[in-house]
Design a protein around this motif. Sequence first.
Motif, mmCIF file in Angstrom:
data_model
loop_
_atom_site.group_PDB
_atom_site.id
_atom_site.type_symbol
_atom_site.label_atom_id
_atom_site.label_comp_id
_atom_site.label_asym_id
_atom_site.label_seq_id
_atom_site.Cartn_x
_atom_site.Cartn_y
_atom_site.Cartn_z
ATOM 1 N N SER A 131 0.997 -1.071 0.107
ATOM 2 C CA SER A 131 0.230 0.225 -0.315
ATOM 3 C C SER A 131 1.120 1.125 -0.096
ATOM 4 C CB SER A 131 -0.809 -0.049 1.129
ATOM 5 O OG SER A 131 -0.055 0.263 2.477
ATOM 6 N N ASP A 188 -13.462 2.865 8.438
ATOM 7 C CA ASP A 188 -13.617 3.787 6.922
ATOM 8 C C ASP A 188 -13.044 5.300 7.694
ATOM 9 O OD1 ASP A 188 -15.202 4.226 9.061
ATOM 10 O OD2 ASP A 188 -17.627 3.982 7.678
ATOM 11 N N ASN A 189 -12.907 5.694 9.038
ATOM 12 C CA ASN A 189 -12.739 6.775 8.596
ATOM 13 C C ASN A 189 -11.282 7.355 9.774
ATOM 14 O OD1 ASN A 189 -14.155 7.980 11.847
ATOM 15 N ND2 ASN A 189 -15.502 6.847 10.629
ATOM 16 N N LYS A 220 -11.640 10.329 5.385
ATOM 17 C CA LYS A 220 -12.460 8.863 5.229
ATOM 18 C C LYS A 220 -12.249 8.380 4.302
ATOM 19 C CE LYS A 220 -16.997 11.982 6.606
ATOM 20 N NZ LYS A 220 -17.943 12.141 6.816
ATOM 21 N N LYS A 221 -12.285 7.093 4.099
ATOM 22 C CA LYS A 221 -12.203 5.753 3.432
ATOM 23 C C LYS A 221 -14.093 5.394 2.250
ATOM 24 C CE LYS A 221 -11.418 1.384 4.695
ATOM 25 N NZ LYS A 221 -10.623 0.175 5.149
ATOM 26 N N LYS A 222 -13.766 5.677 1.349
ATOM 27 C CA LYS A 222 -14.598 5.522 0.138
ATOM 28 C C LYS A 222 -14.162 3.969 -0.741
ATOM 29 C CE LYS A 222 -16.163 9.842 -0.561
ATOM 30 N NZ LYS A 222 -16.495 11.208 -0.873
ATOM 31 N N ASN A 223 -14.929 3.235 -0.933
ATOM 32 C CA ASN A 223 -15.235 2.400 -1.919
ATOM 33 C C ASN A 223 -14.762 1.996 -3.059
ATOM 34 O OD1 ASN A 223 -17.132 0.533 0.145
ATOM 35 N ND2 ASN A 223 -18.694 1.596 -0.762
#
Length: 218
Positions: A128, A190-191, A214-217
């Motif tokens: 990553s 997700d955040n 924030k993490k989005k799909n």
Amino acid sequence: MKKILLNIIIIFVLFAGLAVIFLSTKGIETNKFSPIINKKVSEFDKNLISNVENVKIKLDFKKFNFFLQTKNIDIKYFNSVIPLKEIRLYIPFDSITGQNKRIEKIFLSSDELNVKEFKKFIVNVKPSNFKSFILNNIQNGKLKSNLSILFTENMKIKDYEIDGYVRNLEGKAGSFIIQNTNFIYFIKNDNGNLNDVTTNINGIPINSGQIEFKKKNE
């Protein structure tokens, strides 16, 4: 008769008080929950291996619920060892008295780690941008982490939270030299956010910074 009843009540209150003090401080040692702990830690990540043998059943007096506790244990992740200061498991009362053993939450707290030790751990994490940045750009610093894993009634992972702090972080990103960096972090599925950020970038001090993400799909 009244005197006998009063004595019984006094003895009961004293016994209950002593039981609360004992459970809040010493606890009762058991190995019945050890297989569940080891299994649930591995379910969070199959490469995490814990070897918990005995835990203590204790009482959280403020919240008046029970938890299991074990201290100073190492968890293996690939070829790295993560030293944990404490593991806590919060359990419903019927899990202590009944056959159906169930955990509501696992809490893991690490000792303070040197960044160099953290790199040995993170090298095994899937590729990553975060991993590459840590391995290639961060040289020194220390960090401490707490991980909470929340479970459903069917013992499936429902959510997790990671929090802790980083201090005296040093590194380099392109032409930017980062020194004396400190912050408190909180990460969910997700955040997350970084608070109380203080750092020095190319000799320019920054105080009381804050970062949210924030993490989005996609």
